[in-house]
Design a protein around this motif. Structure first.
Motif, short mmCIF file in Angstrom:
data_model
loop_
_atom_site.label_atom_id
_atom_site.label_comp_id
_atom_site.label_asym_id
_atom_site.label_seq_id
_atom_site.Cartn_x
_atom_site.Cartn_y
_atom_site.Cartn_z
N UNK A 147 0.83 -1.21 0.00
CA UNK A 147 0.00 0.00 0.00
C UNK A 147 0.86 1.26 0.00
N UNK A 148 1.93 1.24 0.77
CA UNK A 148 2.79 2.42 0.84
C UNK A 148 3.39 2.75 -0.52
N UNK A 149 3.72 1.74 -1.30
CA UNK A 149 4.28 1.98 -2.64
C UNK A 149 3.27 2.67 -3.55
N UNK A 150 1.98 2.53 -3.24
CA UNK A 150 0.93 3.19 -4.03
C UNK A 150 0.52 4.52 -3.42
N UNK A 151 1.28 4.97 -2.42
CA UNK A 151 1.00 6.26 -1.81
C UNK A 151 -0.04 6.25 -0.73
N UNK A 152 -0.39 5.06 -0.23
CA UNK A 152 -1.37 4.94 0.84
C UNK A 152 -0.64 4.67 2.15
N UNK A 153 -0.87 5.50 3.12
CA UNK A 153 -0.13 5.41 4.38
C UNK A 153 -0.70 4.39 5.34
N UNK A 154 -0.65 3.11 5.00
CA UNK A 154 -1.15 2.07 5.89
C UNK A 154 -0.21 1.91 7.08
N UNK A 155 -0.76 1.43 8.20
CA UNK A 155 0.03 1.24 9.42
C UNK A 155 0.09 -0.24 9.78
N UNK A 156 1.23 -0.65 10.25
CA UNK A 156 1.40 -2.04 10.66
C UNK A 156 0.50 -2.37 11.84
N UNK A 157 0.24 -1.38 12.71
CA UNK A 157 -0.59 -1.62 13.90
C UNK A 157 -2.03 -1.97 13.55
N UNK A 158 -2.46 -1.62 12.34
CA UNK A 158 -3.84 -1.90 11.94
C UNK A 158 -4.06 -3.29 11.39
N UNK A 159 -2.97 -4.08 11.26
CA UNK A 159 -3.08 -5.42 10.68
C UNK A 159 -3.01 -6.46 11.81
N UNK A 160 -3.74 -7.56 11.63
CA UNK A 160 -3.84 -8.58 12.68
C UNK A 160 -3.58 -9.97 12.11
N UNK A 161 -2.77 -10.74 12.83
CA UNK A 161 -2.53 -12.13 12.49
C UNK A 161 -2.79 -12.97 13.74
N UNK A 162 -3.72 -13.91 13.64
CA UNK A 162 -4.02 -14.77 14.78
C UNK A 162 -3.89 -16.23 14.38
N UNK A 163 -3.07 -16.96 15.10
CA UNK A 163 -2.97 -18.39 14.88
C UNK A 163 -4.25 -19.06 15.38
N UNK A 164 -4.67 -20.11 14.68
CA UNK A 164 -5.88 -20.83 15.07
C UNK A 164 -5.47 -22.10 15.79
N UNK A 165 -5.45 -22.03 17.10
CA UNK A 165 -5.13 -23.19 17.93
C UNK A 165 -6.43 -23.86 18.34
N UNK A 166 -6.74 -24.99 17.70
CA UNK A 166 -8.00 -25.67 17.93
C UNK A 166 -8.19 -25.96 19.42
N UNK A 167 -9.37 -25.61 19.91
CA UNK A 167 -9.68 -25.80 21.32
C UNK A 167 -9.74 -24.50 22.09
N UNK A 168 -9.12 -23.45 21.53
CA UNK A 168 -9.13 -22.15 22.18
C UNK A 168 -10.15 -21.22 21.55
N UNK A 169 -9.87 -19.92 21.59
CA UNK A 169 -10.74 -18.92 20.99
C UNK A 169 -9.89 -17.85 20.33
N UNK A 170 -10.45 -17.19 19.31
CA UNK A 170 -9.80 -16.04 18.70
C UNK A 170 -10.83 -14.93 18.58
N UNK A 171 -10.37 -13.71 18.31
CA UNK A 171 -11.26 -12.56 18.19
C UNK A 171 -11.52 -12.26 16.72
N UNK A 172 -12.79 -12.20 16.33
CA UNK A 172 -13.20 -11.88 14.97
C UNK A 172 -14.17 -10.71 15.04
N UNK A 173 -13.77 -9.56 14.50
CA UNK A 173 -14.62 -8.36 14.56
C UNK A 173 -15.07 -8.05 15.98
#
Length: 313
Positions: A147-173
């Motif tokens: 995005x930055x290469x296209x002139x859009x100032x995206x932030x790393x803090x706005x991106x989320x990566x969550x591992x899916x460990x079966x048996x636990x829980x994750x946050x979606x929206x």
């Protein structure tokens, strides 16, 4: 006569839709003469949401190789006026190419819009290895860099990566969801099927260019394992009994949910699943539900054995 469609993780119903092809004389479904919406679609429509849900219900999770993770990719809302749908889809393709070079085996993505009109992507990925924190950082940084290469100032803090460990829980929206690929996609499918009235589906919230040329709003790789749906025609007495059996199964499933608030919501939804204000589609829309194929088939066998002789308790 009604047609009941049974998929790997869901069931739906429709009117009998077979007609004779005037050129070949072959009996085909009416849907064969109605090509689906393509890139000229105006974002999320009821048909788009329904096809997304039914495709998700066809996924053969047992046949998918790889380690799953749930990724959310966003961008600044204040720059959306300068971003076309074609640009956004180009960024998605670039990010997926990067991921394929780093072990991506399968993916399923869904595009949504926040109240501000800001689009964000939910992507379920399956990788050929378990990513360490450095790899997940690089994966998210690659999106920001595109995005930055296209002139859009995206932030790393706005991106989320969550591992899916079966048996636990994750946050979606902002909601806690059981950590399993099927449960995550089930949540997203139900979220998408809420209808165009939901703020994340309203055309008014989309940037001007997107209102007429949004392109696809969900997609997956061609190699994603899918199971064919089984279409069964039945008489009306069997169909009415089947509807009530599906609702009863959903009620029993809802009552077994441990969390009190989620249980209350699920019970309320199950009780009202057969109600619809439109009399022409009410009998068929109500039966649409996330039901395992073996359960859906067993309920159909039971409805046929009853011969429609079923009374609600």
């Amino acid at each position: 006569m009604p047609t009941i469609s049974i998929r790997a993780h869901g069931v739906s119903a429709s009117k009998f839709q077979q007609v004779v092809n005037p050129e070949t004389g072959e009996i085909v479904k009416l849907a064969a003469f109605q090509p689906p919406e393509r890139t000229a679609t105006k974002g999320w429509t009821p048909n788009v949401a329904r096809r997304n849900e039914q495709r998700l219900q066809q996924i053969d999770f047992d046949a998918i190789d790889g380690i799953p993770a749930f990724v959310t990719l966003t961008m600044p809302a204040q720059q959306m006026g300068d971003v076309s749908a074609a640009m956004f889809h180009g960024w998605l393709k670039s990010w997926l190419r990067y991921m394929k070079r780093h072990g991506l085996q399968h993916y399923y993505w869904i595009l949504e819009f926040q109240a501000s009109g800001n689009p964000h992507l939910h992507v379920l990925v399956w990788l050929d290895h378990d990513c360490d924190p450095l790899e997940t950082f690089k994966a998210l940084r690659s999106w920001v860099g595109i995005l930055n290469k296209s002139g859009v100032g995206a932030r790393l803090q706005g991106q989320i990566w969550e591992s899916i460990d079966v048996g636990g829980e994750i946050t979606v929206d902002g909601e806690r969801v059981p950590a399993h690929p099927e449960r995550v996609l089930m949540y997203l499918a139900k979220h998408a099927a809420r209808g165009v009235a939901h703020y994340q589906r309203q055309v008014e919230n989309m940037p001007e260019d997107w209102k007429y040329r949004s392109g696809r709003v969900w997609g997956h790789d061609r190699g994603l394992p899918l199971r064919e749906q089984l279409d069964v025609e039945c008489d009306y007495p069997t169909f009415w009994a089947y509807r009530r059996l599906v609702r009863r199964w959903r009620l029993a499933e809802a009552q077994g949910i441990a969390d009190p608030e989620r249980r209350r919501m699920a019970i309320r939804q199950a009780r009202g699943m057969l109600k619809c204000p439109r009399s022409d589609i009410s009998p068929y829309r109500g039966i649409s539900a996330w039901v395992p194929s073996d359960v859906a088939s067993a309920l159909l066998d039971a409805a046929e054995a009853m011969g429609g002789d079923y009374e609600e308790e």
